[in-house]
Design an enzyme around this catalytic site. Sequence first.
Site, PDB file in Angstrom:
ATOM      1  N   LYS A  15      59.371  48.156  11.548  1.00 45.26           N
ATOM      2  CA  LYS A  15      58.985  47.994  12.965  1.00 45.26           C
ATOM      3  C   LYS A  15      58.096  49.153  13.400  1.00 45.26           C
ATOM      4  CE  LYS A  15      61.898  49.371  16.292  1.00 45.26           C
ATOM      5  NZ  LYS A  15      61.367  50.309  17.310  1.00 45.26           N
ATOM      6  N   ASN A  16      58.491  50.370  13.052  1.00 40.32           N
ATOM      7  CA  ASN A  16      57.773  51.539  13.575  1.00 40.32           C
ATOM      8  C   ASN A  16      56.463  51.826  12.859  1.00 40.32           C
ATOM      9  OD1 ASN A  16      59.789  51.669  15.412  1.00 40.32           O
ATOM     10  ND2 ASN A  16      60.856  53.400  14.484  1.00 40.32           N
ATOM     11  N   CYS A  27      64.150  55.243  28.503  1.00 39.81           N
ATOM     12  CA  CYS A  27      65.113  54.262  28.006  1.00 39.81           C
ATOM     13  C   CYS A  27      66.445  54.995  27.848  1.00 39.81           C
ATOM     14  CB  CYS A  27      64.634  53.658  26.701  1.00 39.81           C
ATOM     15  SG  CYS A  27      64.413  54.892  25.437  1.00 39.81           S
ATOM     16  N   ARG A  54      61.676  60.095  27.390  1.00 39.87           N
ATOM     17  CA  ARG A  54      60.513  59.610  26.640  1.00 39.87           C
ATOM     18  C   ARG A  54      59.181  60.015  27.289  1.00 39.87           C
ATOM     19  NH1 ARG A  54      62.545  55.707  23.213  1.00 39.87           N
ATOM     20  NH2 ARG A  54      60.936  56.408  21.763  1.00 39.87           N
ATOM     21  N   ASP A  96      67.090  57.876  14.010  1.00 37.07           N
ATOM     22  CA  ASP A  96      67.324  56.424  14.087  1.00 37.07           C
ATOM     23  C   ASP A  96      68.461  55.959  13.187  1.00 37.07           C
ATOM     24  OD1 ASP A  96      63.789  55.575  14.428  1.00 37.07           O
ATOM     25  OD2 ASP A  96      65.273  56.356  15.843  1.00 37.07           O
ATOM     26  N   ARG A  99      65.266  43.403  18.738  1.00 35.30           N
ATOM     27  CA  ARG A  99      64.008  44.157  18.859  1.00 35.30           C
ATOM     28  C   ARG A  99      63.623  44.768  17.511  1.00 35.30           C
ATOM     29  NH1 ARG A  99      64.325  48.878  22.246  1.00 35.30           N
ATOM     30  NH2 ARG A  99      62.259  49.069  21.339  1.00 35.30           N
TER      31      ARG A  99
HETATM   32  C1  EPZ Z   1      59.198  56.981  17.483  1.00 38.95           C
HETATM   33  O1  EPZ Z   1      59.312  57.086  18.886  1.00 38.95           O
HETATM   34  C2  EPZ Z   1      60.041  55.778  17.081  1.00 38.95           C
HETATM   35  N1  EPZ Z   1      59.548  54.573  17.754  1.00 38.95           N
HETATM   36  C3  EPZ Z   1      61.509  56.007  17.472  1.00 38.95           C
HETATM   37  O2  EPZ Z   1      62.259  54.911  16.974  1.00 38.95           O
HETATM   38  C4  EPZ Z   1      61.991  57.279  16.771  1.00 38.95           C
HETATM   39  O3  EPZ Z   1      63.324  57.527  17.149  1.00 38.95           O
HETATM   40  C5  EPZ Z   1      61.094  58.453  17.177  1.00 38.95           C
HETATM   41  O4  EPZ Z   1      59.716  58.155  16.835  1.00 38.95           O
HETATM   42  C6  EPZ Z   1      61.481  59.747  16.481  1.00 38.95           C
HETATM   43  O5  EPZ Z   1      61.435  59.552  15.082  1.00 38.95           O
HETATM   44  C7  EPZ Z   1      58.418  53.978  17.303  1.00 38.95           C
HETATM   45  O6  EPZ Z   1      57.784  54.435  16.362  1.00 38.95           O
HETATM   46  C8  EPZ Z   1      57.996  52.725  17.995  1.00 38.95           C
HETATM   47  P1  EPZ Z   1      58.565  60.910  19.479  1.00 38.95           P
HETATM   48  P2  EPZ Z   1      58.341  58.120  19.685  1.00 38.95           P
HETATM   49  O7  EPZ Z   1      57.351  60.963  20.307  1.00 38.95           O
HETATM   50  O8  EPZ Z   1      57.076  58.311  18.957  1.00 38.95           O
HETATM   51  C9  EPZ Z   1      59.578  64.251  22.632  1.00 38.95           C
HETATM   52  C10 EPZ Z   1      63.808  53.147  17.069  1.00 38.95           C
HETATM   53  O9  EPZ Z   1      65.025  53.087  17.263  1.00 38.95           O
HETATM   54  N2  EPZ Z   1      58.229  64.000  23.157  1.00 38.95           N
HETATM   55  O10 EPZ Z   1      58.459  61.262  18.017  1.00 38.95           O
HETATM   56  O11 EPZ Z   1      58.325  57.685  21.082  1.00 38.95           O
HETATM   57  C11 EPZ Z   1      60.494  63.055  22.858  1.00 38.95           C
HETATM   58  O12 EPZ Z   1      61.077  63.089  24.158  1.00 38.95           O
HETATM   59  C12 EPZ Z   1      62.954  54.061  17.915  1.00 38.95           C
HETATM   60  O13 EPZ Z   1      63.169  52.503  16.196  1.00 38.95           O
HETATM   61  C13 EPZ Z   1      57.724  64.841  24.132  1.00 38.95           C
HETATM   62  O14 EPZ Z   1      58.381  65.782  24.567  1.00 38.95           O
HETATM   63  O15 EPZ Z   1      59.204  59.452  19.578  1.00 38.95           O
HETATM   64  C14 EPZ Z   1      61.523  63.256  21.771  1.00 38.95           C
HETATM   65  O16 EPZ Z   1      62.470  64.218  22.211  1.00 38.95           O
HETATM   66  C15 EPZ Z   1      63.786  54.845  18.929  1.00 38.95           C
HETATM   67  N3  EPZ Z   1      56.470  64.608  24.604  1.00 38.95           N
HETATM   68  C16 EPZ Z   1      60.708  63.859  20.614  1.00 38.95           C
HETATM   69  O17 EPZ Z   1      59.523  64.379  21.213  1.00 38.95           O
HETATM   70  C17 EPZ Z   1      55.689  63.577  24.149  1.00 38.95           C
HETATM   71  O18 EPZ Z   1      54.545  63.427  24.595  1.00 38.95           O
HETATM   72  C18 EPZ Z   1      60.317  62.862  19.540  1.00 38.95           C
HETATM   73  O19 EPZ Z   1      59.699  61.760  20.183  1.00 38.95           O
HETATM   74  C19 EPZ Z   1      56.233  62.729  23.154  1.00 38.95           C
HETATM   75  C20 EPZ Z   1      57.504  62.960  22.666  1.00 38.95           C
END
Ligand code: EPZ
Length: 419
Positions: free
Chosen positions: A22-23, A115, A120, A306, A398
């Site tokens: 998915k990701n 969420c 996020r 995850d 999802r």
């Molecule tokens: C991706 O989300 C995945 N989703 C998530 O999977 C996964 O948990 C996550 O990466 C971490 O591995 C998809 O790829 C669609 P991040 P993403 O930006 O990219 C902070 C699932 O269950 N952050 O890597 O949105 C954020 O708050 C889902 O399949 C900022 O501070 O996650 C978090 O604490 C859930 N500022 C950390 O970084 C930003 O601009 C990692 O988030 C962006 C993120």
Amino acid sequence: MDSLLIKGGAPLHGEVTISGAKNAVLPIMAATLLTPEACTIRRVPNLSDVKFMGEILTSLGAEVKCGENALTIRAEKIRGVGDYDLVRKMRGSICILGPLLARLRKARVSMPGGCVIGSRPIDLHLKGLQALGTKISFANGYVVASAPKLIGADLFLGGRAGPTVLGTANVMMAAVLADGVTIIESAACEPEVVDLANFLNAMGAKIAGAGSPTVTVTGVKALHGAEHEVIPDRIEAATFAIAAAATDGEVNILGARPDHMHAVLDKLREARVRIERNGPALTVRRGGRLKPVDITTLPYAGFPTDVQAQMMALMALTPGISIITERIFESRFMHVSELARLGADIAIEGPSAIVKGGKPLSGAPVMASDLRASAALVIAGLTARGATMVKRIYHLDRGYENIDAKLRGLGARIERVEE
Ligand code: EPZ
């Protein structure tokens, strides 16, 4: 809303094939916006998030044709305004921002909602795009972005929790059509980022270093259509491995990439789960009495956030104390209270959950909250005495393709109940 009715106690036996990730597929679908030519994507999982992303691309003017676990997408003429309601509902859709900017030099995309697992934010996405020359403003819940010219830059994308997966995807997709070279420091190293970079390079982009913390993108004038097969879903594979161990069964997992799963396989082996390579299959079963393990979630190649909830379900069954610390998201313990309804003994102390495992679980009605928490509840229900009803399983749909059918194929007593 559908529920899953599970009668626990049946060990899982047999083989299961892992679907596309998915990701990986979501940002790859967004990347098709970068060219007016047709792109074909294979090993596409049949998920509601994929359908949703298809609707978003269609709302932008792209033509999306669905085949058997395949998509052909042609974004010949597109507009830069993402449908507010569609984009708001799925966090993953934020990754249309980078390609829209690269193709049209302007975009309006709704702020992605938070969420259950955390706020996020997208500050790092915007910081990276601004470094390439993008002007960002906010109006009526939209991010409004414009970039008369995108110019390559050296930029740092690390945040308080480390790299950002979709932030790296967004900046990479904006940089492929920028003038000059972009160096992304503290890029996310997840296999899904590598898969996206491979797809972009197949489209004619020039990306080096994907999978490492330093990614170099040399801008090109235009991209062309390409074909791509999505990598298998390492999180789905981990989920089935944990379910096999939890139910004391023996499962052959087909189509997984163990090289994407080192941290998970290492932890499972530490917990006395036996994992052997049998040709294309990973055979998973218990190797004696389960042992409690401590887990801290980290950016890749560390233990994936995850898989945190699913491991917590396994540790709830394991005699002893396990400490599970969540370092990526600020509130990813929604599954704790629901696991407690099944008899799990878990106390939350700040970013850690202390799991006193070993008491047998007993079935009860529980509520799914987020995708991976739902998977944890299913795993717990498979081992609990009696019946467990997992409600609101649209969360599961999802991110897991036909999970109830796949589990039934392994001997689970599980059925989908329409409510
Ligand atoms: C991706 O989300 C995945 N989703 C998530 O999977 C996964 O948990 C996550 O990466 C971490 O591995 C998809 O790829 C669609 P991040 P993403 O930006 O990219 C902070 C699932 O269950 N952050 O890597 O949105 C954020 O708050 C889902 O399949 C900022 O501070 O996650 C978090 O604490 C859930 N500022 C950390 O970084 C930003 O601009 C990692 O988030 C962006 C993120």
